[in-house]
Design a protein around this motif. Structure first.
Motif, PDB file in Angstrom:
ATOM      1  N   GLU A 149     -77.564 -11.274 -47.131  1.00  9.20           N
ATOM      2  CA  GLU A 149     -77.219  -9.958 -47.791  1.00  9.20           C
ATOM      3  C   GLU A 149     -78.441  -9.426 -48.402  1.00  9.20           C
ATOM      4  O   GLU A 149     -78.360  -8.144 -48.710  1.00  9.20           O
ATOM      5  CB  GLU A 149     -76.227 -10.437 -48.978  1.00  9.20           C
ATOM      6  N   GLN A 150     -79.588 -10.144 -48.367  1.00 10.65           N
ATOM      7  CA  GLN A 150     -80.865  -9.249 -49.009  1.00 10.65           C
ATOM      8  C   GLN A 150     -81.389  -8.503 -47.885  1.00 10.65           C
ATOM      9  O   GLN A 150     -82.357  -7.848 -48.204  1.00 10.65           O
ATOM     10  CB  GLN A 150     -81.717 -10.307 -49.643  1.00 10.65           C
ATOM     11  N   LYS A 196     -79.407  -4.702 -40.984  1.00  9.51           N
ATOM     12  CA  LYS A 196     -78.366  -5.978 -41.087  1.00  9.51           C
ATOM     13  C   LYS A 196     -77.492  -5.662 -40.094  1.00  9.51           C
ATOM     14  O   LYS A 196     -76.873  -4.943 -39.956  1.00  9.51           O
ATOM     15  CB  LYS A 196     -77.703  -5.941 -42.473  1.00  9.51           C
ATOM     16  N   CYS A 212     -73.889 -20.877 -47.762  1.00 10.32           N
ATOM     17  CA  CYS A 212     -74.187 -19.920 -48.969  1.00 10.32           C
ATOM     18  C   CYS A 212     -75.419 -19.275 -49.160  1.00 10.32           C
ATOM     19  O   CYS A 212     -75.579 -18.087 -49.449  1.00 10.32           O
ATOM     20  CB  CYS A 212     -73.486 -20.677 -50.380  1.00 10.32           C
ATOM     21  N   GLU A 213     -76.657 -20.397 -48.954  1.00  8.93           N
ATOM     22  CA  GLU A 213     -77.891 -19.923 -48.902  1.00  8.93           C
ATOM     23  C   GLU A 213     -78.192 -18.871 -47.939  1.00  8.93           C
ATOM     24  O   GLU A 213     -78.950 -17.996 -48.176  1.00  8.93           O
ATOM     25  CB  GLU A 213     -78.631 -21.138 -49.003  1.00  8.93           C
ATOM     26  N   LYS A 229     -75.816 -20.030 -38.098  1.00  8.24           N
ATOM     27  CA  LYS A 229     -74.374 -20.528 -38.738  1.00  8.24           C
ATOM     28  C   LYS A 229     -74.196 -21.912 -37.855  1.00  8.24           C
ATOM     29  O   LYS A 229     -73.512 -22.949 -38.483  1.00  8.24           O
ATOM     30  CB  LYS A 229     -73.575 -19.555 -38.720  1.00  8.24           C
ATOM     31  N   ASP A 267     -76.110 -16.896 -46.349  1.00  4.94           N
ATOM     32  CA  ASP A 267     -75.598 -15.493 -46.430  1.00  4.94           C
ATOM     33  C   ASP A 267     -75.926 -15.089 -47.573  1.00  4.94           C
ATOM     34  O   ASP A 267     -76.195 -13.429 -47.665  1.00  4.94           O
ATOM     35  CB  ASP A 267     -73.994 -15.844 -46.823  1.00  4.94           C
ATOM     36  N   ASP A 268     -76.639 -15.536 -48.653  1.00  3.72           N
ATOM     37  CA  ASP A 268     -77.434 -14.952 -49.628  1.00  3.72           C
ATOM     38  C   ASP A 268     -78.482 -14.189 -49.184  1.00  3.72           C
ATOM     39  O   ASP A 268     -79.136 -12.961 -49.590  1.00  3.72           O
ATOM     40  CB  ASP A 268     -77.824 -16.008 -50.886  1.00  3.72           C
ATOM     41  N   TRP A 269     -79.331 -14.800 -48.310  1.00  2.00           N
ATOM     42  CA  TRP A 269     -80.475 -14.154 -47.695  1.00  2.00           C
ATOM     43  C   TRP A 269     -80.004 -13.180 -46.834  1.00  2.00           C
ATOM     44  O   TRP A 269     -80.649 -12.296 -46.742  1.00  2.00           O
ATOM     45  CB  TRP A 269     -81.362 -15.153 -46.880  1.00  2.00           C
ATOM     46  N   GLN A 319     -72.893 -25.380 -49.047  1.00  4.60           N
ATOM     47  CA  GLN A 319     -74.118 -25.023 -49.929  1.00  4.60           C
ATOM     48  C   GLN A 319     -75.024 -24.276 -48.877  1.00  4.60           C
ATOM     49  O   GLN A 319     -75.729 -23.244 -49.266  1.00  4.60           O
ATOM     50  CB  GLN A 319     -74.822 -26.240 -50.277  1.00  4.60           C
TER      51      GLN A 319
END
Length: 471
Positions: free
Chosen positions: A315-316, A322, A308-309, A346, A311-313, A305
């Motif tokens: 990707e933004q 990046k 995922c949070e 990570k 990686d979501d950040w 979880q």
């Protein structure tokens, strides 16, 4: 809210700039781990801290307020070279004040001469940073450029200490000066002095935006969080706008890493990630009558979880900043640092799983656990490669990334010592030697860099990983 002209017109010192340029890593927590203790013997948890406290300041740095204030001569042609070096080599890492604002300060200083003013202190800090950042790659940390920078930094710090003690009106410029001084200490690999400067900058802003008796005499434990809602974000002109996202993203990663490491220290006796606290996640509440899940399943679910949070950040992030996840040379110094911080974040999330797996006497280790351990080890390798790119030359990140590299090497040593995980780090010797080579560039007697090399060498001897020098 009070807002000065400086707040509106300059790159102000927002809360993101007040997080110390070189953070404190988790080495102390790892040194207390049973498997690390088995490798290193009686190494105290605060060993690196003791080294930093005992290390003397540069011999040319005069901070005695009793001695007269000595200003270095400023030749316009030489000053122009220093300013160019600052904005090309230092400013991209920490865009703390705009070029036009700085040139206004410098114009007044060159016209009226250096004085006991905060504008003079800012100019001197910039010159000191330019002098130390312009040194050749691999020049020892006690080399001539450190002394050259001290010529400018000594009077700057004296001015700032005097104004901080006796000036009645706080200013944004004062916080800018203290933050510039903090960055200078990171180039020296001196995190404790950097933190002291950041503390002064934060206290000054606390007084600026909450100027009352409670703020002056009863500061909250963390004034940075109190300031987040009040301190304006930096403003940049078009030429500088591209540099701001790197700093904001890099500090976000460091906040995540620091929060994770701090909670690991608070819960070092609990096997699992720092977020393994009842009620931390809604799904932690187990319905009556249902058996609790296996411990490693809970750890895997929480790590998944959090990743995922993250990686979501990730990707933004704007495409321009990046970092690539491939093993290729990053295009800029900022991108190299950002990539190293991303892998460190990570690893901070996955590390408890790797430590948990290394401590278990599995007869048949779950495939899902092996996969996440393999991913963590791969991130460790990528971080060490990224750190190697950054450490080739002097930067504000030498100390923190070197200590992070030490953390990662120790984590890989633990993995190597586990029979069911050792196959993941067959190239451990090469990775250790890569880190030692990077640290050797900056190692001086009594430094934390030298201490880190000693720790790695001790672990190698215990694990029988010393390569023959004749081979």
């Amino acid at each position: 809210m009070y807002k000065s002209k400086a707040v509106e017109d300059t790159v102000t010192v927002g809360t993101h700039a007040l997080y110390a340029p070189d953070g404190v890593p988790s080495t102390a927590w790892l040194l207390s781990h049973p498997k690390i203790r088995a490798l290193l013997g009686s190494c105290p948890d605060d060993y690196i801290s003791q080294v930093e406290v005992a290390a003397p300041l540069p011999s040319k740095l005069d901070l005695s307020l009793a001695s007269p204030l000595k200003f270095p001569p400023l030749e316009p042609s030489f000053v122009d070279i220093l300013v160019a070096d600052y904005f090309s080599s230092v400013h991209p890492y920490y865009p703390l004040l705009g070029r036009s604002v700085f040139l206004t300060h410098q114009r007044d200083v060159l016209r009226d001469g250096l004085q006991s003013t905060i504008e003079s202190a800012i100019c001197l800090c910039v010159y000191a940073l330019a002098a130390i950042a312009a040194s050749q790659p691999g020049v020892p940390l006690d080399g001539q450029f450190d002394h050259m920078g001290s010529i400018f930094m000594s009077p700057a710090l004296k001015i700032m200490m005097s104004l901080s003690t006796f000036a009645l009106q706080p200013s944004v410029e004062s916080s800018q000066a203290w933050t510039l001084a903090a960055v200078w200490f990171t180039y020296l690999g001196r995190p404790l002095q950097s933190w002291k400067c950041i503390s002064q900058a934060a206290a000054n802003l606390q007084h600026l935006f909450h100027c009352d008796l409670r703020a002056c005499f009863d500061l909250p434990p963390s004034c940075l969080r109190e300031l987040e809602k009040d301190v304006p974000l930096p403003t940049y002109n078009d030429d500088e706008a591209a540099e701001a996202p790197f700093l904001v993203a890099e500090v976000h990663f460091r906040q995540l890493i620091n929060n994770t490491n701090t909670q690991c220290e608070d819960h070092r006796d609990v096997i699992g990630p720092p977020q393994l606290i009842p009620g931390a996640f809604p799904e932690d509440e187990i319905p009556p009558g249902e058996p609790p899940e296996e411990l490693h399943d809970g750890l895997l679910r929480r790590a998944s979880q959090l990743l995922c949070e993250l990686d979501d950040w990730f990707e933004q992030l704007p495409r321009e900043i990046k970092p690539s996840s491939e093993r290729i040379e990053a295009t800029s110094d900022q991108a190299k640092v950002l990539r190293a911080r991303y892998y460190a974040a990570k690893i901070a999330i996955q590390r408890p799983l790797l430590l948990y797996a290394s401590e278990q006497a599995f007869t048949d280790i779950p495939v899902s656990l092996v996969e996440v351990c393999e991913a963590c080890v791969e991130d460790c390798k990528l971080l060490l490669l990224s750190m190697s790119q950054v450490s080739r030359k002097r930067s504000p990140y030498l100390w923190s990334l070197s200590q992070t590299a030490l953390d990662v090497v120790l984590l890989l040593c633990v993995t190597y010592s586990s029979p069911h995980l050792s196959f993941l780090v067959e190239e451990l010797l090469d990775l250790q030697e890569l880190v030692i080579a990077n640290l050797t560039r900056w190692s001086t007697p009594g430094s934390a860099f030298e201490a880190a090399i000693g720790i790695i060498e001790r672990a190698r001897m215990k694990q029988g990983l010393l390569r023959s020098r004749d081979s």
